[in-house]
Design an enzyme around this catalytic site. Structure first.
Site, mmCIF file in Angstrom:
data_model
loop_
_atom_site.group_PDB
_atom_site.id
_atom_site.type_symbol
_atom_site.label_atom_id
_atom_site.label_comp_id
_atom_site.label_asym_id
_atom_site.label_seq_id
_atom_site.Cartn_x
_atom_site.Cartn_y
_atom_site.Cartn_z
ATOM 1 N N LYS A 53 41.018 42.593 38.455
ATOM 2 C CA LYS A 53 40.265 42.434 37.437
ATOM 3 C C LYS A 53 41.164 42.886 35.966
ATOM 4 O O LYS A 53 41.227 42.374 35.057
ATOM 5 C CB LYS A 53 38.766 43.141 37.551
ATOM 6 C CG LYS A 53 37.751 42.541 38.266
ATOM 7 C CD LYS A 53 36.774 43.481 38.370
ATOM 8 C CE LYS A 53 35.698 42.669 39.268
ATOM 9 N NZ LYS A 53 34.414 43.578 39.473
ATOM 10 N N GLY A 69 36.546 48.276 37.116
ATOM 11 C CA GLY A 69 36.110 48.737 38.395
ATOM 12 C C GLY A 69 35.440 47.739 39.298
ATOM 13 O O GLY A 69 35.060 46.681 38.831
ATOM 14 N N ASP A 70 35.131 48.199 40.484
ATOM 15 C CA ASP A 70 34.397 47.326 41.306
ATOM 16 C C ASP A 70 33.709 48.152 42.290
ATOM 17 O O ASP A 70 34.501 49.342 42.956
ATOM 18 C CB ASP A 70 35.277 46.615 42.111
ATOM 19 C CG ASP A 70 34.813 45.188 42.908
ATOM 20 O OD1 ASP A 70 33.892 44.381 42.073
ATOM 21 O OD2 ASP A 70 34.421 45.318 43.876
ATOM 22 N N THR A 71 32.551 47.878 42.764
ATOM 23 C CA THR A 71 31.678 48.695 43.562
ATOM 24 C C THR A 71 31.351 47.934 44.927
ATOM 25 O O THR A 71 30.681 46.756 44.582
ATOM 26 C CB THR A 71 30.323 49.334 42.773
ATOM 27 O OG1 THR A 71 30.988 50.226 41.605
ATOM 28 C CG2 THR A 71 29.607 50.119 43.894
#
Length: 193
Positions: A53, A69-71
């Site tokens: 991203k 960010g990525d969760t």
């Protein structure tokens, strides 16, 4: 200082940044394929998503700092989806009912000149054993829509969680300790000012 771009359309990430006094100069969501690779482990997947991203948005804005960010919610080696349907949400809630699962929140900060910083927050969440009426009520709330693992800790699901170990903000979608640390390291934020 270069402008700061948040590579996310998530209002939660914007709200979390605001908690530490940061407002992005621009919001530019990254449009990438978020399909896990075959046999990809949850930690690797979360880190890859955050990095990709940031890279996509940084390529469009090379003179800016890009925060992404990525969760990921994982049960063992299984990556749970972002719930897009009631069936997805029910499947996720059935899997996490009465057991621990991991919430992995990866953050990448891409800087002008090609340098990137990466951090990963790992939290353990334990749900109570959910009764069918609790699952039905939570699904009826609609809070699960688009949420990794089919729930949002900052909503009514919080009352169903027995314990957490780790970062509450990371579980919400942006680990503030790690994010703050990266911004300070990169010279993009001085907490004393």
């Amino acid at each position: 200082m270069p402008p700061l771009i948040l590579a996310s359309a998530s209002p939660r990430r914007q709200q979390l940044l605001a908690r530490i006094g940061i407002t992005a100069d621009a919001i530019v969501p990254a449009d990438i394929d978020e399909t896990p690779l075959k046999s990809e482990l949850p930690r690797v997947y979360a880190q890859r998503m955050a990095a990709e991203k940031a890279a996509v948005v940084a390529a469009l804005h090379p003179d800016s700092a890009v925060l992404s960010g990525d969760t990921v919610v994982a049960v063992g080696r299984r990556i749970l989806p972002k719930a897009e349907s009631e069936a997805d949400a029910r499947h996720c809630l059935d899997l996490i009912s009465g057991r621990r699962h991991l919430v992995l929140s990866a953050v990448t900060l891409s800087l002008p000149g090609g340098r990137s910083l990466h951090r990963l927050s790992e939290s353990t969440v334990t749900f109570k054993r959910l009764h069918e009426d609790e699952i039905a009520a939570y699904i009826a709330s609609g809070e699960w829509q688009g949420k990794a693992g089919g729930y949002a800790i900052q909503g009514s699901a919080e009352a169903l969680i027995r314990s957490i170990a780790g970062s509450y903000s990371g579980i919400m979608g942006l680990p503030l300790y790690e994010t703050r640390s990266m911004l300070i390291t990169a010279g993009l934020w001085n907490p004393a000012s």
